[in-house]
Scaffold this motif. Sequence first.
Motif, PDB file in Angstrom:
ATOM      1  N   SER A   1      24.972 -25.880  11.553  1.00  0.00           N
ATOM      2  CA  SER A   1      25.496 -24.720  12.092  1.00  0.00           C
ATOM      3  C   SER A   1      24.641 -23.575  11.793  1.00  0.00           C
ATOM      4  CB  SER A   1      26.725 -24.123  11.638  1.00  0.00           C
ATOM      5  OG  SER A   1      27.285 -23.430  12.424  1.00  0.00           O
TER       6      SER A   1
ATOM      7  N   ARG B   1      22.904 -24.706  16.795  1.00  0.00           N
ATOM      8  CA  ARG B   1      24.144 -24.330  17.675  1.00  0.00           C
ATOM      9  C   ARG B   1      23.471 -24.240  19.339  1.00  0.00           C
ATOM     10  NH1 ARG B   1      25.643 -21.039  13.284  1.00  0.00           N
ATOM     11  NH2 ARG B   1      24.203 -19.309  13.881  1.00  0.00           N
TER      12      ARG B   1
ATOM     13  N   GLY C   1      25.388 -27.042  21.533  1.00  0.00           N
ATOM     14  CA  GLY C   1      26.236 -26.713  22.747  1.00  0.00           C
ATOM     15  C   GLY C   1      25.402 -27.241  24.233  1.00  0.00           C
TER      16      GLY C   1
ATOM     17  N   THR D   1      29.327 -28.539  14.649  1.00  0.00           N
ATOM     18  CA  THR D   1      28.014 -27.767  13.971  1.00  0.00           C
ATOM     19  C   THR D   1      28.688 -27.761  12.658  1.00  0.00           C
ATOM     20  OG1 THR D   1      28.681 -25.760  14.658  1.00  0.00           O
ATOM     21  CG2 THR D   1      26.926 -27.043  15.769  1.00  0.00           C
TER      22      THR D   1
ATOM     23  N   GLY E   1      32.827 -25.654  16.114  1.00  0.00           N
ATOM     24  CA  GLY E   1      31.442 -24.707  15.767  1.00  0.00           C
ATOM     25  C   GLY E   1      31.877 -24.502  14.408  1.00  0.00           C
ATOM     26  N   ASP E   2      30.885 -24.467  13.645  1.00  0.00           N
ATOM     27  CA  ASP E   2      30.881 -24.098  12.126  1.00  0.00           C
ATOM     28  C   ASP E   2      32.059 -24.632  11.124  1.00  0.00           C
ATOM     29  OD1 ASP E   2      29.373 -22.263  10.438  1.00  0.00           O
ATOM     30  OD2 ASP E   2      31.186 -20.805  10.619  1.00  0.00           O
TER      31      ASP E   2
ATOM     32  N   TYR F   1      29.007 -14.353  19.084  1.00  0.00           N
ATOM     33  CA  TYR F   1      30.109 -15.183  18.880  1.00  0.00           C
ATOM     34  C   TYR F   1      31.189 -14.380  19.048  1.00  0.00           C
ATOM     35  CZ  TYR F   1      30.272 -14.033  13.680  1.00  0.00           C
ATOM     36  OH  TYR F   1      30.179 -13.153  12.703  1.00  0.00           O
TER      37      TYR F   1
ATOM     38  N   THR G   1      32.435 -19.569  17.118  1.00  0.00           N
ATOM     39  CA  THR G   1      31.791 -20.789  17.453  1.00  0.00           C
ATOM     40  C   THR G   1      30.449 -20.712  17.847  1.00  0.00           C
ATOM     41  OG1 THR G   1      32.434 -20.827  19.767  1.00  0.00           O
ATOM     42  CG2 THR G   1      33.795 -21.750  18.464  1.00  0.00           C
ATOM     43  N   SER G   2      29.985 -19.572  18.440  1.00  0.00           N
ATOM     44  CA  SER G   2      28.642 -19.589  18.980  1.00  0.00           C
ATOM     45  C   SER G   2      28.088 -20.713  20.091  1.00  0.00           C
ATOM     46  CB  SER G   2      27.491 -19.155  17.907  1.00  0.00           C
ATOM     47  OG  SER G   2      27.752 -18.427  16.904  1.00  0.00           O
ATOM     48  N   GLN G   3      29.125 -21.063  20.598  1.00  0.00           N
ATOM     49  CA  GLN G   3      28.825 -22.134  21.624  1.00  0.00           C
ATOM     50  C   GLN G   3      28.758 -21.662  22.996  1.00  0.00           C
ATOM     51  OE1 GLN G   3      31.806 -25.191  18.818  1.00  0.00           O
ATOM     52  NE2 GLN G   3      32.053 -24.962  21.161  1.00  0.00           N
TER      53      GLN G   3
END
Length: 601
Positions: free
Chosen positions: A369, A374, A378, A428, A390-391, A119, A125-127
Amino acid sequence: MLRVVVLVKVVPNISQLRFDPVKKTLIREGVKNVLNPHDERAIEEALRVKEKHGATVSVVSMGPPQVEDVLKEAYAFGVDNVYLLTDRAFGGADTLATSTALSLMCQKLGYDLVLGGKYSVDAETSQLIPEVSQLLGTTLLTNITKLDFISESTLLVEREHEGGYETFELGLPASLSVSEKINRPRIPKPQDRELAKQRSVVRVGANELSTDLSIFGSAGSPTSVKAVYDSSYARKPIIFDATTNPEKTISEALATLEQALKEKPALTQPQTEAQGDPSKRVWSVFLRGEVELQTAKEVLSRLSQLGYTAEAVFAEEASDDQVHSACKHGAKNSLVIPIRDSTWSSKAMAEGIAQAIRREEPYAVFFPSTVRGREVAGRVAAALRLGLTGDAVDLKPTLQGEIVQVKPAFGGNIMAEIISRTIPQLATVRPGVFEAKELGGGECPTKWLEYNPNTSEAIRFIKSRPIEYTSDLYHARFVVCAGYGVGSPEGFKAVSEFARSVKASVGATRKIVDLGWAPPHLQIGLTGKSINPELYVAVGVSGATNHMVGVRRARVILAVNKDPRATIFSSCDVGIVADYRVALSHLREGLRKIGQSLNPE
């Protein structure tokens, strides 16, 4: 020759960021821009592939022209090409709009392997890699800790998730996000840095990627930031020097700590008097994995308490016990998508959920999340062109009927309220932020949904291995963290045993993780986990900014360090200057009582 594309972001050095409580903005003046630390590891892994197997490595970023000087550093590492997507049309892009632009650039360049960090430290976000993967149609895995080629078109990768490690074979083309544990980025030589400054970054405009500019920037962004506010506790350190009379002094420190735990208020967030609309169906998605199942129940409880019609959605066949538990935790209905996936395919999971969304038309859908959550979220967002937060750490209905998703950003320096203009809203949700409450009797209607698999993913599960030290830092109310000051691997083991004896979870700083004293999944800080316990005990922790951003939301911090000048003594609530072994021996009984109160049987 292999074509490797590395997606990177230029971010502000978040350790230099400060929040202006009056203007409600981040103070960026004097803050240096840097390559996202996680993306540096993606660059390093791409270069290792190049050195072992032969490859062309291209770095792609999106941003204003002034980030070019930072991007030139990639040349110093040894990449072949650097591209910057820069255009007014890209301005104001959220993750979907950014993923759209980057995926089109990947198609323009050609690719076999797309890499990125897990991320960016500003958005967290890790998206991006999951969304890019969906748009490109590649195989996908995230949080990779090992990567090897077993043939020209097949990878063997290990990835870390909340329950341990998994090894997969997957075919190219593939999109991977790398964990911070995968490597240590090389340090470019001074002469290479100088040569890099003389090279050019290739600029790419929006019209070079698509004639439809509405898919970029703010026009193509379903989500927007409604408000931001400070998310950290104010601290007034009280320091006790226990070098001469440890028993008496530490007893006084313990009394002060107990008082802080009783009196210090929890963080408050802007509240709304709005309640959820019971006519709106909102989903909590259940995926495989202990953390995933627990988080889904936590979200169900929250949604039900807000007043929505909360529904449990199982993205695989569900057992009677799982359905019963979901109903007890607030589900009005249970929906089962019969995805038969013996391995792990985020593409199959996302495809089934996307089909269900099209048929059932829920108002909002929430995923855990986690690494798996994720990936799936996504993919769903990209497949349906939906906004995704995200998160999230809170969900709040508004008087206008929206669901505001509250998430941390910039290393925990701020909290951002995100809204989406697409339906269903997607997010998430971080594990442990809500309580899984039993709200019903355990009986609710169950509906089996149709699932028509249309695509397959070139991925095969090989094996799994458990985590050596188990410590649920996301849900932990009491954490004891070991730093370099514990002196050795044996020191870390001693702190771990102490943590268990006082009913606390154990954590570690990056320094001792890098030295191999502690396993990577226990790392707290900028490139590790951000936690929010009631009590955080730092043992031999220096207090470096990159670590402290991970504990900004701890309610009370107790620091133990033999160095009276340690930085952490300016960032704690209670500090004890003493050898950690002496301090812990005198703290054990008092902290055991605190641990019992925070974590009753």
